[in-house]
Design an enzyme around this catalytic site. Structure first.
Site, short mmCIF file in Angstrom:
data_model
loop_
_atom_site.label_atom_id
_atom_site.label_comp_id
_atom_site.label_asym_id
_atom_site.label_seq_id
_atom_site.Cartn_x
_atom_site.Cartn_y
_atom_site.Cartn_z
N ASP A 104 41.77 49.21 -20.94
CA ASP A 104 42.81 49.81 -20.09
C ASP A 104 43.32 48.79 -19.08
OD1 ASP A 104 42.15 52.22 -21.24
OD2 ASP A 104 40.81 52.79 -19.60
N1 URA Z 1 36.59 53.08 -21.78
C1 URA Z 1 37.56 53.28 -20.86
O1 URA Z 1 37.63 54.32 -20.25
N2 URA Z 1 38.41 52.27 -20.63
C2 URA Z 1 38.35 51.08 -21.25
O2 URA Z 1 39.16 50.19 -20.97
C3 URA Z 1 37.35 50.90 -22.21
C4 URA Z 1 36.48 51.92 -22.45
#
Ligand code: URA
Length: 248
Positions: A104
């Protein structure tokens, strides 16, 4: 197995004669042992170091490891003009590689880039169950029973999460640090799992993917994978090591 000086020369350490001199001077180690005999042999996947620095043999594919800072989106180009992870890569490799999976925008940590399509396909395919390890700072202090819910599989929109490893690493003022290992990769999964048990994530960092660890890279730093790391990753998804051995 190949002669050590030949492997060193292929890695660009210097001419074979120069490499032999380095060996005689006791500046070369193989898997932690200093080697001074000129007849010594080694494998391309051995940990070969000159003056303590690992040598890097050329590979067919490119493999880069980035410690992604928060604030970058994992995409090759963003229609909204936000900074992308591609901007953090050396310009000459940017066009060649793509990210393996996604973090993310607000997540930091281990992100692999490669042009090895077969490896990417397997690392991202759920049937290979390659574990992803995260360190999550969450609000509050999760109880043991809350952690048990993560371990048995919390209910998420779109279906129950698979059981995860979950451990409380430490707890401080108003927040705690968890180690969470997932064997699947759904959208914002760690954040959604922690929110589902009542402890929202404040900061999230990925620290490992299968045998590959983030190590001591600083935020924004990019390094090529060493051959042993590539071999370990390929082995984790049942691919043979890339074979670059030349006769002799
Ligand atoms: N889980 C999440 O919530 N975000 C990420 O970037 C990776 C795994």
């Amino acid at each position: 197995m190949q002669r050590l000086q030949k492997l060193m020369a292929r890695a660009g350490v210097g001419s074979r004669r120069k490499c032999e001199q380095f060996i005689r001077e006791g500046r070369v180690s193989v898997n932690g042992e200093v080697v001074t005999k000129l007849g010594a042999r080694a494998k391309p996947d051995d940990d070969i170091r000159v003056d303590g620095r690992p040598i890097s043999l050329p590979t067919d594919h490119v493999y880069l490891l980035l410690n992604k800072p928060p604030g970058y989106v994992t995409t090759r180009s963003d229609p909204h003009g936000r900074p992308t992870v591609m901007e953090l890569l050396p310009a000459k490799l940017r066009r060649r590689v793509y990210p393996v999976g996604r973090l993310d925008e607000d997540t930091s940590g281990l992100l692999l880039f490669t042009d090895d399509g077969e490896l990417t396909q397997r690392l991202t395919h759920p049937s290979y169950h390659v574990p992803r390890e995260y360190v999550a700072d969450v609000e509050g202090t999760p109880s043991e029973s809350a952690l048990r819910k993560l371990r048995s599989g919390v209910r998420l929109e779109g279906g129950r999460a698979q059981p995860a490893e979950a451990q409380l690493l430490h707890t401080g003022e108003g927040e705690s640090r968890l180690r969470i290992v997932l064997h699947e990769g759904r959208n914002r999964q760690v954040r959604r799992m922690c929110a589902a048990i009542g402890y929202p994530v404040r900061r999230l960092r990925r620290v490992a993917m299968g045998p590959l660890r983030l190590g001591e890279l600083s935020l924004g730093e990019v390094v090529p994978l060493r051959r042993a790391q590539i071999a370990a990753l390929r082995q984790a998804v049942m691919l043979p090591p890339e074979d670059h051995d030349q006769p002799g």
